[in-house]
Design an enzyme around this catalytic site. Structure first.
Site, PDB file in Angstrom:
ATOM      1  N   ASP A 411       0.681  -1.260   0.025  1.00 14.22           N
ATOM      2  CA  ASP A 411       0.040   0.083  -0.084  1.00 14.22           C
ATOM      3  C   ASP A 411       0.777   1.149   0.028  1.00 14.22           C
ATOM      4  OD1 ASP A 411      -1.952   1.701   0.234  1.00 14.22           O
ATOM      5  OD2 ASP A 411      -2.975   0.874   2.109  1.00 14.22           O
ATOM      6  N   GLY A 473      -5.548   3.637  -7.552  1.00 12.47           N
ATOM      7  CA  GLY A 473      -5.861   3.983  -9.079  1.00 12.47           C
ATOM      8  C   GLY A 473      -4.754   5.012  -9.702  1.00 12.47           C
ATOM      9  N   ASP A 494     -10.558   3.978  -0.636  1.00 14.25           N
ATOM     10  CA  ASP A 494     -11.195   3.051   0.071  1.00 14.25           C
ATOM     11  C   ASP A 494     -12.691   2.831   0.137  1.00 14.25           C
ATOM     12  OD1 ASP A 494      -8.588   2.845   0.838  1.00 14.25           O
ATOM     13  OD2 ASP A 494      -8.949   3.254   3.330  1.00 14.25           O
TER      14      ASP A 494
HETATM   15  C1  GLA Z   1      -5.224   2.307   3.032  1.00 13.83           C
HETATM   16  C2  GLA Z   1      -5.854   1.503   2.071  1.00 13.83           C
HETATM   17  C3  GLA Z   1      -6.752   0.561   3.040  1.00 13.83           C
HETATM   18  C4  GLA Z   1      -5.963   0.068   4.350  1.00 13.83           C
HETATM   19  C5  GLA Z   1      -5.472   1.207   5.184  1.00 13.83           C
HETATM   20  C6  GLA Z   1      -4.502   0.639   6.255  1.00 13.83           C
HETATM   21  O1  GLA Z   1      -6.346   3.342   3.584  1.00 13.83           O
HETATM   22  O2  GLA Z   1      -6.460   1.809   1.020  1.00 13.83           O
HETATM   23  O3  GLA Z   1      -7.391  -0.787   2.262  1.00 13.83           O
HETATM   24  O4  GLA Z   1      -5.188  -1.135   3.994  1.00 13.83           O
HETATM   25  O5  GLA Z   1      -4.493   1.752   4.101  1.00 13.83           O
HETATM   26  O6  GLA Z   1      -3.837   1.431   6.841  1.00 13.83           O
END
Ligand code: GLA
Length: 680
Positions: A411, A473, A494
């Protein structure tokens, strides 16, 4: 006499009375500012709705023009207003609030009357002049105000309905919540006879541990068999688990058997030993949408237990994934369960005290026939501020493999291209960074780089680790996610358990299908059915039952990874029925791995279709409006000719043969998901 007198008076003064009544009617017409309605009824993708202020609480401002009145919201946003046929018109000045900066954000404003599109703005950006809406509402009972992002990315879509007013002839407008619906279970109970479910194709790299549990429903005891199992693999006939290792790249066709007192099922299963893993979308569970930063080892074990006990493992659900917060978090000094040494003397990452025994945990999950995943970031910190992988990628990949992990979600968060010139001596630079906000470069090479580095590190491991890219994205990741070894890549921000969020993520996938295929999939984020809440306190999903059918159907059509986001220990019968319909899940797991395309869209109804390996088509007829509508799937749009046998997948019922179109009434925000086979 008296009657005569009145008639004469009426003849003399009649026109004047009519005029007076008309004037009083005009006077009775009243303008109601949108900002005075109950704005708690607004559903929106980010932040809270504000009366007379932007979503961030500034004075409303569009294209340099300020407004004292209006509604500040954020795409995807939806507000239902009852006007009971008494409204004359709706007027507003709409646009993206100047607080986001010129050129940022996309917002498209829509006004619907009784579910039909009445007006739609252009796709507006920060800095654009406001666009005027002047929409006549004669006879309309319910008004819907929508802001979509005009694309699947809702970042910076700070949307203002400035000077928004509803003109009423009588009565007052009332903001209302979406209607309550009963949760009707459509999935039939699984048959007591054996049925083999799940993927029909399985990728594995040579020289890595093999684990596949044959997913089969039906009464127990059940025994399993496999014909033509390649050398190096063995099947446990009691548990249905295939383990071992394949030495050489080759494709094998195996026949799987599942047998109980009532009968026997068999299915072909293709094992493709080669460089590509994850040939069909991952199915499993992830801790984020329920436990978020509160996750513990006990939650992970409980999820694995529930995956087995609920029977979901028999439908192909496999991965149990720990999201953020298994690592140490120096930014959360208030929480002792997140403190400790970040890495050992050799630089190897250490888990926080909530995860005291990683090898023990992976062994526990594998012992149930399941697989296990974890999470990190290419920057120094994860999104939650925990220790991440920058400058330690190879060490981390080795560690994950040694611990026994099978899946990595990676991430972006605190990553910045500037970090690259500090490799080997990054500690000082990382300190200067202070917090953990990353940057959003537009340069594709810069966006690809951190993922390519981790992919190379994973490739070196003697273990198959599915690689899930998460960067929301940026830079059209779907165009290059496969090049950096991504088995999937998040295409959106999210998800939340609202119609606005779920539908923006899912329907926003239109046009991205051509980049998906076996082993590499678009990911509109995890599922928001069941008890969710981003921990520690949870609530039942705010999606209506029909919205939940839409969610699962759309994700399956999209060949999206399916990661359950709810507390697995609180699975209710309705949620379980959504996750255990094998004919629906087969659309997601089809070996062709095609992502559905949108073949029709009139604003309130959409038809999505994908080809299936056996020559059939899976077709979703979606209703995006708040009232029942008839949705039509035309053969000309689906690329079909001739008679088709149509089967309703949720109800698992044949609907008959149709010659040039299939049409059906679809409930509000709902779907009818069908599969069509040409009639020979
Ligand atoms: C981002 C991701 C989420 C999750 C959080 C964790 O927001 O998009 O899906 O993994 O981080 O901190």
């Amino acid at each position: 006499m008296r009657a005569d007198f009145f008639i004469r008076r009426l003849q003399t003064f009649g026109p004047a009375i009519v005029l007076a009544l008309a004037i009083s009617a005009v006077r009775a017409e009243q303008a109601f500012p949108l900002s005075q309605l109950d704005l708690s009824k607004v559903q929106q993708g980010w932040g809270d709705p504000h009366a007379n202020q932007s979503v961030e609480g500034h004075a409303l401002s569009i294209g340099g023009q300020t407004f004292t009145n209006g509604l500040g919201t954020h795409a995807y946003s939806e507000l239902l207003v009852n006007v009971d046929g008494n409204a004359e018109k709706f007027t507003a000045q709409v646009g993206v609030d100047d607080e986001v900066g010129a050129g940022r954000g996309n917002a498209q404003f829509e006004v619907l009357g009784d579910g039909r599109l009445l007006w739609r703005s252009a796709v507006l950006h920060g800095g654009d002049a406001p666009q005027s809406a002047d929409v006549s509402l004669g006879g309309i009972k319910q008004l819907t105000l929508i802001v979509s992002s005009g694309s699947n990315n809702i970042d910076y879509a700070h949307a203002d309905w400035a000077n928004a007013e509803i003109n009423m002839r009588a009565g007052a407008p009332e903001a209302v919540s979406p209607p309550q619906e009963p949760a009707v279970i459509l999935t039939p109970q699984p048959s007591p006879e054996p049925r083999i479910n799940g993927t029909r194709i399985f990728g594995v790299r040579p020289g890595t541990p093999f684990l596949f549990t044959i997913p089969a429903t039906g009464d127990r005891p059940m025994t399993f068999g496999a014909d033509h199992l390649p050398k190096g693999l063995r099947l446990d006939s009691q548990t249905g688990r295939i383990t071992g290792e394949l030495k050489k790249a080759k494709t094998f066709i195996v026949t799987l058997h599942a047998k109980n007192a009532l009968g026997e099922a068999q299915e072909q299963f293709k094992i493709v030993c080669g460089p590509q893993i994850g040939l069909t979308p991952a199915m499993g569970w992830n801790s984020w949408n329920c436990f978020a930063s509160a996750v513990t080892e006990e939650d992970i074990k409980a999820a694995a237990d529930a995956m087995v006990k609920s029977g979901l493992i028999n439908h192909g659900w496999t991965y149990i994934n720990i999201d953020d917060f298994w690592e140490v978090n120096p930014h959360r000094a208030d929480d002792p369960t997140l403190q400790g040494p970040q890495r050992d003397a050799e630089g190897r990452i250490l888990p926080n005290p909530r995860f005291p025994d990683m090898p023990g945990l992976t062994a526990y999950v594998h012992g149930q026939g399941l697989k296990i995943g974890l999470y990190s970031s290419p920057g120094p910190w994860t999104c939650g501020g925990c220790v991440a992988s920058f400058d330690h990628e190879l060490l981390d990949a080795q560690r994950y493999a040694q611990w026994g992990f099978d899946y990595l979600k990676y991430d972006w968060c605190s990553y910045k291209p500037e970090l690259e010139s500090h490799r080997g001596h990054s500690a000082e630079f990382v300190k200067q960074l202070g917090g953990w906000s990353g940057s959003t470069p537009t340069d594709r090479a810069q966006l690809m780089r951190p993922y390519a580095i981790m992919h190379a590190a994973l490739e070196k491991q003697p273990r198959d680790i599915l690689f899930s890219l998460c960067q929301y994205g940026m830079g059209d990741v779907w165009k290059w996610g496969a090049q950096v070894g991504g088995n999937s890549w998040r295409t959106t921000g999210d998800i939340r358990d609202t119609w606005s969020s779920m539908s923006a993520n899912g329907f926003g996938e239109a046009g991205e299908g051509k980049y998906a295929g076996p082993g590499h999939f678009n990911d509109p984020d995890m599922l928001v059915v069941g008890y969710v809440g981003w921990g520690p306190s949870l609530h039942p999903t705010r999606l209506t039952p029909n919205e939940q059918y839409t969610h699962i159907s759309l994700w399956c059509l999209l060949a999206s990874p399916l990661l359950i986001g709810c507390d697995m220990t609180k699975l209710d019968p309705f949620t379980l029925s959504l996750l255990s319909n094998d004919e629906v899940l087969a659309v997601d797991q089809d070996p062709l791995a095609q992502q559905a395309s949108r073949v029709a869209d009139d604003g309130t109804q959409q038809v999505w279709a994908k080809d299936m390996e056996d020559g059939s088509k899976a077709v979703g007829l979606f209703n995006l409006s708040r009232s029942d509508v008839k949705v039509v799937a035309q053969w000309s749009e689906l690329g079909l000719t001739g008679r088709q046998r149509v089967r309703d997948l949720w109800r698992q019922k044949d609907l008959g043969e149709f010659s040039d179109r299939f049409e059906t009434t679809v409930p509000p925000h709902g779907v009818v998901l069908v599969r069509m086979w040409p009639v020979k």
